[in-house]
Design a protein around this motif. Structure first.
Motif, PDB file in Angstrom:
ATOM      1  N   MET A   1      -3.773  35.865   0.551  1.00 20.13           N
ATOM      2  CA  MET A   1      -3.524  34.789   1.510  1.00 20.13           C
ATOM      3  C   MET A   1      -3.785  35.289   2.929  1.00 20.13           C
ATOM      4  N   THR A   2      -4.031  34.332   3.783  1.00 21.54           N
ATOM      5  CA  THR A   2      -4.351  34.707   5.158  1.00 21.54           C
ATOM      6  C   THR A   2      -3.315  34.115   6.118  1.00 21.54           C
ATOM      7  N   ILE A   3      -2.887  34.939   7.036  1.00 16.20           N
ATOM      8  CA  ILE A   3      -1.991  34.468   8.097  1.00 16.20           C
ATOM      9  C   ILE A   3      -2.594  34.896   9.431  1.00 16.20           C
ATOM     10  N   LYS A   4      -2.024  34.389  10.493  1.00 17.15           N
ATOM     11  CA  LYS A   4      -2.464  34.831  11.818  1.00 17.15           C
ATOM     12  C   LYS A   4      -1.355  35.660  12.448  1.00 17.15           C
ATOM     13  N   VAL A   5      -1.720  36.837  12.922  1.00 16.67           N
ATOM     14  CA  VAL A   5      -0.745  37.677  13.619  1.00 16.67           C
ATOM     15  C   VAL A   5      -1.281  37.948  15.026  1.00 16.67           C
ATOM     16  N   ASN A   6      -0.541  37.511  16.006  1.00 16.30           N
ATOM     17  CA  ASN A   6      -0.962  37.649  17.410  1.00 16.30           C
ATOM     18  C   ASN A   6      -2.415  37.224  17.614  1.00 16.30           C
ATOM     19  N   GLY A   7      -2.741  36.102  17.014  1.00 15.11           N
ATOM     20  CA  GLY A   7      -4.058  35.504  17.235  1.00 15.11           C
ATOM     21  C   GLY A   7      -5.166  35.999  16.323  1.00 15.11           C
ATOM     22  N   LYS A   8      -4.872  37.020  15.511  1.00 10.73           N
ATOM     23  CA  LYS A   8      -5.926  37.563  14.643  1.00 10.73           C
ATOM     24  C   LYS A   8      -5.606  37.290  13.178  1.00 10.73           C
ATOM     25  N   ASP A   9      -6.672  37.021  12.390  1.00  9.59           N
ATOM     26  CA  ASP A   9      -6.476  36.780  10.960  1.00  9.59           C
ATOM     27  C   ASP A   9      -6.071  38.066  10.247  1.00  9.59           C
ATOM     28  N   VAL A  10      -5.059  37.949   9.398  1.00 10.59           N
ATOM     29  CA  VAL A  10      -4.617  39.101   8.596  1.00 10.59           C
ATOM     30  C   VAL A  10      -4.549  38.635   7.141  1.00 10.59           C
ATOM     31  N   SER A  11      -5.195  39.425   6.250  1.00  9.21           N
ATOM     32  CA  SER A  11      -5.158  39.088   4.822  1.00  9.21           C
ATOM     33  C   SER A  11      -4.062  39.883   4.135  1.00  9.21           C
ATOM     34  N   LEU A  12      -3.304  39.184   3.311  1.00  5.93           N
ATOM     35  CA  LEU A  12      -2.238  39.851   2.560  1.00  5.93           C
ATOM     36  C   LEU A  12      -2.453  39.570   1.081  1.00  5.93           C
ATOM     37  N   GLU A  13      -2.149  40.566   0.231  1.00  3.32           N
ATOM     38  CA  GLU A  13      -2.338  40.376  -1.214  1.00  3.32           C
ATOM     39  C   GLU A  13      -1.290  39.456  -1.799  1.00  3.32           C
ATOM     40  N   GLN A  36       8.169  35.453  16.068  1.00  2.00           N
ATOM     41  CA  GLN A  36       8.095  34.003  16.129  1.00  2.00           C
ATOM     42  C   GLN A  36       7.127  33.565  15.024  1.00  2.00           C
ATOM     43  N   ILE A  37       7.541  32.622  14.203  1.00  2.06           N
ATOM     44  CA  ILE A  37       6.634  32.084  13.187  1.00  2.06           C
ATOM     45  C   ILE A  37       6.524  30.577  13.388  1.00  2.06           C
ATOM     46  N   ASN A  38       5.300  30.103  13.476  1.00  2.00           N
ATOM     47  CA  ASN A  38       5.041  28.664  13.665  1.00  2.00           C
ATOM     48  C   ASN A  38       5.943  28.054  14.741  1.00  2.00           C
ATOM     49  N   GLY A  55      -1.152  30.709   5.841  1.00  2.00           N
ATOM     50  CA  GLY A  55      -1.397  29.889   7.032  1.00  2.00           C
ATOM     51  C   GLY A  55      -0.379  30.043   8.154  1.00  2.00           C
ATOM     52  N   ASP A  56       0.659  30.835   7.923  1.00  2.00           N
ATOM     53  CA  ASP A  56       1.672  31.011   8.974  1.00  2.00           C
ATOM     54  C   ASP A  56       1.056  31.630  10.223  1.00  2.00           C
ATOM     55  N   VAL A  57       1.543  31.182  11.355  1.00  2.00           N
ATOM     56  CA  VAL A  57       1.098  31.749  12.631  1.00  2.00           C
ATOM     57  C   VAL A  57       2.249  32.604  13.166  1.00  2.00           C
ATOM     58  N   VAL A  58       2.009  33.909  13.145  1.00  2.00           N
ATOM     59  CA  VAL A  58       3.063  34.862  13.491  1.00  2.00           C
ATOM     60  C   VAL A  58       2.759  35.487  14.849  1.00  2.00           C
TER      61      VAL A  58
ATOM     62  N   PHE B 235      -6.763  37.502  27.510  1.00  2.51           N
ATOM     63  CA  PHE B 235      -5.555  36.786  27.920  1.00  2.51           C
ATOM     64  C   PHE B 235      -5.117  35.927  26.741  1.00  2.51           C
ATOM     65  N   ARG B 236      -3.819  35.914  26.443  1.00  2.00           N
ATOM     66  CA  ARG B 236      -3.321  34.995  25.413  1.00  2.00           C
ATOM     67  C   ARG B 236      -2.135  34.227  25.985  1.00  2.00           C
ATOM     68  N   LYS B 237      -2.141  32.932  25.741  1.00  2.00           N
ATOM     69  CA  LYS B 237      -1.041  32.089  26.208  1.00  2.00           C
ATOM     70  C   LYS B 237      -0.281  31.676  24.958  1.00  2.00           C
ATOM     71  N   ILE B 238       0.851  32.319  24.737  1.00  2.00           N
ATOM     72  CA  ILE B 238       1.621  32.088  23.516  1.00  2.00           C
ATOM     73  C   ILE B 238       2.690  31.040  23.794  1.00  2.00           C
ATOM     74  N   LYS B 239       2.678  29.996  22.993  1.00  2.00           N
ATOM     75  CA  LYS B 239       3.661  28.923  23.169  1.00  2.00           C
ATOM     76  C   LYS B 239       5.029  29.445  22.740  1.00  2.00           C
ATOM     77  N   LEU B 240       6.018  29.251  23.578  1.00  2.00           N
ATOM     78  CA  LEU B 240       7.363  29.715  23.262  1.00  2.00           C
ATOM     79  C   LEU B 240       8.301  28.525  23.132  1.00  2.00           C
ATOM     80  N   PRO B 241       9.069  28.506  22.059  1.00  2.00           N
ATOM     81  CA  PRO B 241      10.053  27.427  21.932  1.00  2.00           C
ATOM     82  C   PRO B 241      11.326  27.803  22.676  1.00  2.00           C
ATOM     83  N   LYS B 242      12.144  26.808  22.955  1.00  2.00           N
ATOM     84  CA  LYS B 242      13.474  27.097  23.475  1.00  2.00           C
ATOM     85  C   LYS B 242      14.295  27.540  22.266  1.00  2.00           C
TER      86      LYS B 242
END
Lengths: 69, 270
Positions: A1-13, A36-38, A55-58, B235-242
């Motif tokens: 599966m693929t997730i995003k970590v700090n803007g970059k795609d990361v594949s996990l088994e 932070q996730i999603n 698909g999680d955005v981490v 540059f990255r603009k990361i959305k932060l929740p409260k």
């Protein structure tokens, strides 16, 4: 599966916990990293039980000092 | 307040901007910004705010200028080594723009004085240019408790990050980082080094946020963390929740008084 970590795609088994992801990503000083996730900031006590899903955005958010000295 | 011919000329590049104009420039001249720390971040922030004609600038710093500061703290000059940073900063600003009233506070901020410093001129906006976590949390908590907007920033090595807090509009620093790391656990610039221009880039962004806030234009970094990596030029603009669990601005805040956290031993001045 693929997730995003700090803007970059990361594949996990397989699905892993947040704690495992921090280890896999070799995050330094993981005890002081905010996760932070999603668009939700996790409670630190959930790191060991919560798993990341396809698909999680981490975002790992790091302390940064610096400035005056 | 009406402009002199000299002011019309000095601020002409602002006045010609549709979003600033005479009205906006007047707002800037009537505004008051407090800058805590006149170092890597505070120095460029102070200089651009002074040049922009922010009428009152408060500078807080207990330190004296050291030779090792000059690689990045561009408000201080070689002749200033040994001088209190707030005095050196005031002199540079006065020479640059006589319109600016510089108020100096040769103090470290703590729970004992930060409220009085902010109240002194009832500052409109605060810039966190400090180098340590106890001060960063103190500025955050004081701003939240007093309902003041502020710009947070940090720089280290080739990286920097910044966010803007506006009361009631988005998360505070503590929403993201619940508590300071234990002393000595997270490296400081002194230990890890910092590229001199990092303060220039991030401090200037802080000044931009202050100006936008004062003018009421554009979109602030409220609810966002802007991160910058100079090596990859990303540059990255990361959305932060409260964070509803936030101890100071959440649903059930537990922090009602200011806290003096322990400072890392290596950061204390010898």
């Amino acid at each position: 599966m693929t997730i995003k970590v700090n803007g970059k795609d990361v594949s996990l088994e397989k699905e892993v916990t947040v704690k495992e992801l921090l280890e896999i990503q070799k995050v330094e000083m993981a005890d002081y990293v905010t996760v932070q996730i999603n668009d939700e900031i996790l409670d630190r006590k959930d790191f060991e039980t919560l798993t990341v899903k396809e698909g999680d955005v981490v975002e790992f958010l790091y302390f940064m000092g610096g400035g005056a000295l | 307040m009406s402009f002199t011919n000299e002011q019309m000329e000095r601020y002409s590049r602002h006045i010609i901007l549709k979003d600033v104009g005479v009205k906006g420039q007047k707002k800037l001249l009537e505004s008051k910004v407090l800058i805590v720390g006149t170092g890597g971040l505070g120095a460029p922030a102070a200089m651009f705010l002074a040049a922009a004609g922010v009428g009152t600038i408060g500078l807080v710093d207990f330190d004296a200028v050291e030779l090792s500061n000059l690689q990045r703290q561009i408000i201080h000059l070689t002749k200033d080594v040994g001088k209190p940073k707030v005095i050196s900063g005031k002199e540079t600003i006065n020479e640059m723009n006589p319109d600016v009233d510089v108020v100096t506070y040769k103090e470290w901020v703590s729970s004992a004085n930060i409220r009085d410093i902010i109240k002194d001129r009832d500052y409109d906006f605060i810039i966190d240019g400090t180098d340590n976590f106890p001060a960063k949390f103190l500025i955050n908590d004081a701003s939240v408790l007093m309902g003041k907007p502020f710009s947070h920033a940090g720089i280290i090595r080739f990286q920097g990050q910044t966010m803007t807090y506006v009361p009631g509009k988005g998360p505070c620093y503590r929403c993201i980082f619940e508590n300071p790391p234990p002393p000595d656990k997270v490296p400081t610039c002194k230990q890890a080094g910092v590229l001199g221009v990092m303060g220039g880039i991030i401090g200037t962004i802080q000044a931009t946020e202050a100006i936008k806030y004062i003018l009421g234009i554009g979109e602030l970094l409220t609810g966002y963390l802007l991160t910058y990596d100079a090596l990859t030029m990303e540059f990255r603009k990361i959305k932060l929740p409260k964070n509803k669990r936030c101890q100071v601005c959440g649903e059930n805040p537990t922090i009602k008084e200011l806290i003096d956290y322990e400072q890392a031993v290596c950061d204390l001045k010898s």
